[in-house]
Design a protein around this motif. Structure first.
Motif, PDB file in Angstrom:
ATOM      1  N   CYS A  57       0.845  -1.202   0.000  1.00  0.00           N
ATOM      2  CA  CYS A  57       0.000   0.000   0.000  1.00  0.00           C
ATOM      3  C   CYS A  57       0.880   1.252   0.000  1.00  0.00           C
ATOM      4  CB  CYS A  57      -0.919  -0.025   1.214  1.00  0.00           C
ATOM      5  SG  CYS A  57      -1.938   1.446   1.413  1.00  0.00           S
ATOM      6  N   ALA A  58       1.915   1.251   0.828  1.00  0.00           N
ATOM      7  CA  ALA A  58       2.825   2.406   0.914  1.00  0.00           C
ATOM      8  C   ALA A  58       3.499   2.675  -0.423  1.00  0.00           C
ATOM      9  CB  ALA A  58       3.860   2.180   2.013  1.00  0.00           C
ATOM     10  N   ASP A  59       3.935   1.608  -1.111  1.00  0.00           N
ATOM     11  CA  ASP A  59       4.547   1.780  -2.441  1.00  0.00           C
ATOM     12  C   ASP A  59       3.566   2.447  -3.397  1.00  0.00           C
ATOM     13  OD1 ASP A  59       6.866   0.456  -1.607  1.00  0.00           O
ATOM     14  OD2 ASP A  59       6.184  -1.485  -2.379  1.00  0.00           O
ATOM     15  N   ALA A  60       2.315   1.984  -3.368  1.00  0.00           N
ATOM     16  CA  ALA A  60       1.303   2.528  -4.279  1.00  0.00           C
ATOM     17  C   ALA A  60       1.028   3.996  -3.987  1.00  0.00           C
ATOM     18  CB  ALA A  60       0.027   1.710  -4.176  1.00  0.00           C
ATOM     19  N   LEU A  61       0.917   4.356  -2.712  1.00  0.00           N
ATOM     20  CA  LEU A  61       0.691   5.762  -2.363  1.00  0.00           C
ATOM     21  C   LEU A  61       1.869   6.630  -2.795  1.00  0.00           C
ATOM     22  CD1 LEU A  61      -0.979   5.835   1.172  1.00  0.00           C
ATOM     23  CD2 LEU A  61      -1.972   6.514  -1.013  1.00  0.00           C
ATOM     24  N   ARG A  62       3.069   6.121  -2.580  1.00  0.00           N
ATOM     25  CA  ARG A  62       4.275   6.857  -2.974  1.00  0.00           C
ATOM     26  C   ARG A  62       4.279   7.084  -4.478  1.00  0.00           C
ATOM     27  NH1 ARG A  62       7.423   3.394  -0.962  1.00  0.00           N
ATOM     28  NH2 ARG A  62       7.216   4.138   1.156  1.00  0.00           N
ATOM     29  N   GLU A  63       3.915   6.052  -5.230  1.00  0.00           N
ATOM     30  CA  GLU A  63       3.905   6.137  -6.684  1.00  0.00           C
ATOM     31  C   GLU A  63       2.843   7.108  -7.202  1.00  0.00           C
ATOM     32  OE1 GLU A  63       2.708   2.901  -9.872  1.00  0.00           O
ATOM     33  OE2 GLU A  63       4.640   2.411  -8.915  1.00  0.00           O
ATOM     34  N   LEU A  64       1.699   7.176  -6.522  1.00  0.00           N
ATOM     35  CA  LEU A  64       0.642   8.092  -6.949  1.00  0.00           C
ATOM     36  C   LEU A  64       1.063   9.551  -6.799  1.00  0.00           C
ATOM     37  CD1 LEU A  64      -2.579   6.425  -5.526  1.00  0.00           C
ATOM     38  CD2 LEU A  64      -1.976   6.758  -7.934  1.00  0.00           C
ATOM     39  N   GLY A  65       1.861   9.838  -5.783  1.00  0.00           N
ATOM     40  CA  GLY A  65       2.332  11.202  -5.579  1.00  0.00           C
ATOM     41  C   GLY A  65       1.213  12.193  -5.327  1.00  0.00           C
ATOM     42  N   LEU A  66       0.309  11.859  -4.416  1.00  0.00           N
ATOM     43  CA  LEU A  66      -0.765  12.789  -4.078  1.00  0.00           C
ATOM     44  C   LEU A  66      -0.164  14.106  -3.609  1.00  0.00           C
ATOM     45  CD1 LEU A  66      -3.183  10.450  -2.102  1.00  0.00           C
ATOM     46  CD2 LEU A  66      -3.415  11.223  -4.463  1.00  0.00           C
ATOM     47  N   GLY A  67      -0.723  15.187  -4.066  1.00  0.00           N
ATOM     48  CA  GLY A  67      -0.222  16.505  -3.702  1.00  0.00           C
ATOM     49  C   GLY A  67      -0.641  16.908  -2.304  1.00  0.00           C
ATOM     50  N   PRO A  68      -0.218  18.080  -1.881  1.00  0.00           N
ATOM     51  CA  PRO A  68      -0.594  18.561  -0.552  1.00  0.00           C
ATOM     52  C   PRO A  68      -2.095  18.806  -0.485  1.00  0.00           C
ATOM     53  CG  PRO A  68       0.489  20.296  -1.783  1.00  0.00           C
ATOM     54  CD  PRO A  68       0.580  19.047  -2.615  1.00  0.00           C
ATOM     55  N   GLY A  69      -2.657  18.518   0.647  1.00  0.00           N
ATOM     56  CA  GLY A  69      -4.100  18.685   0.806  1.00  0.00           C
ATOM     57  C   GLY A  69      -4.512  20.131   0.983  1.00  0.00           C
TER      58      GLY A  69
END
Length: 127
Positions: free
Chosen positions: A63-75
């Motif tokens: 899950c952490a790898d996937a979140l890192r890869e998505l690169g969600l911006g600052p909220g």
């Protein structure tokens, strides 16, 4: 004179009992984005619903790898919160998140969401 005061008091009690808690889902959304911004993706994954955390990774990823890869911006800061029973939508300046309430608190069911004209939101992370 006693009767109107009693009636007024009884009328006010149900109104205060129905207050919707918007602060808790807002804090959950802010904590999620704070973890993402601090590159603490494992902590952010722990804030997701189980369904969302299970669906997010591609084969061979965590899950952490996937979140890192998505690169969600600052909220960014919270601009609005809507709560419908055990579900909520939190709009931040840079993201829209959907949450569900569980016995241990609010969890993120979708993040990185953008409105699609005449359709539901399209989300980077969702269950």
């Amino acid at each position: 004179m006693r009767t109107p005061l009693v009636v007024l008091t009884l009328l006010l009690v149900p109104v205060s009992a129905c207050a919707v808690d918007t602060a808790s889902p807002a804090r959950a959304a802010e904590r999620f984005h704070a973890a993402i911004s601090a590159h603490q993706e494992r902590a952010a994954c722990a804030m997701l619903t189980r369904e969302t955390a299970d669906r997010l990774p591609a084969r061979g990823q965590t899950c952490a790898d996937a979140l890192r890869e998505l690169g969600l911006g600052p909220g960014g800061g919270v601009t609005s919160v809507s709560v419908w029973g055990d579900e909520a939508q939190v709009r931040l300046r840079g993201d829209t998140l959907f949450l569900r309430r569980f016995t241990d608190g609010w969890r993120i069911s979708a993040a990185g969401c953008s409105p699609v004209r005449d359709l539901p939101y399209e989300c980077e992370v969702e269950d």
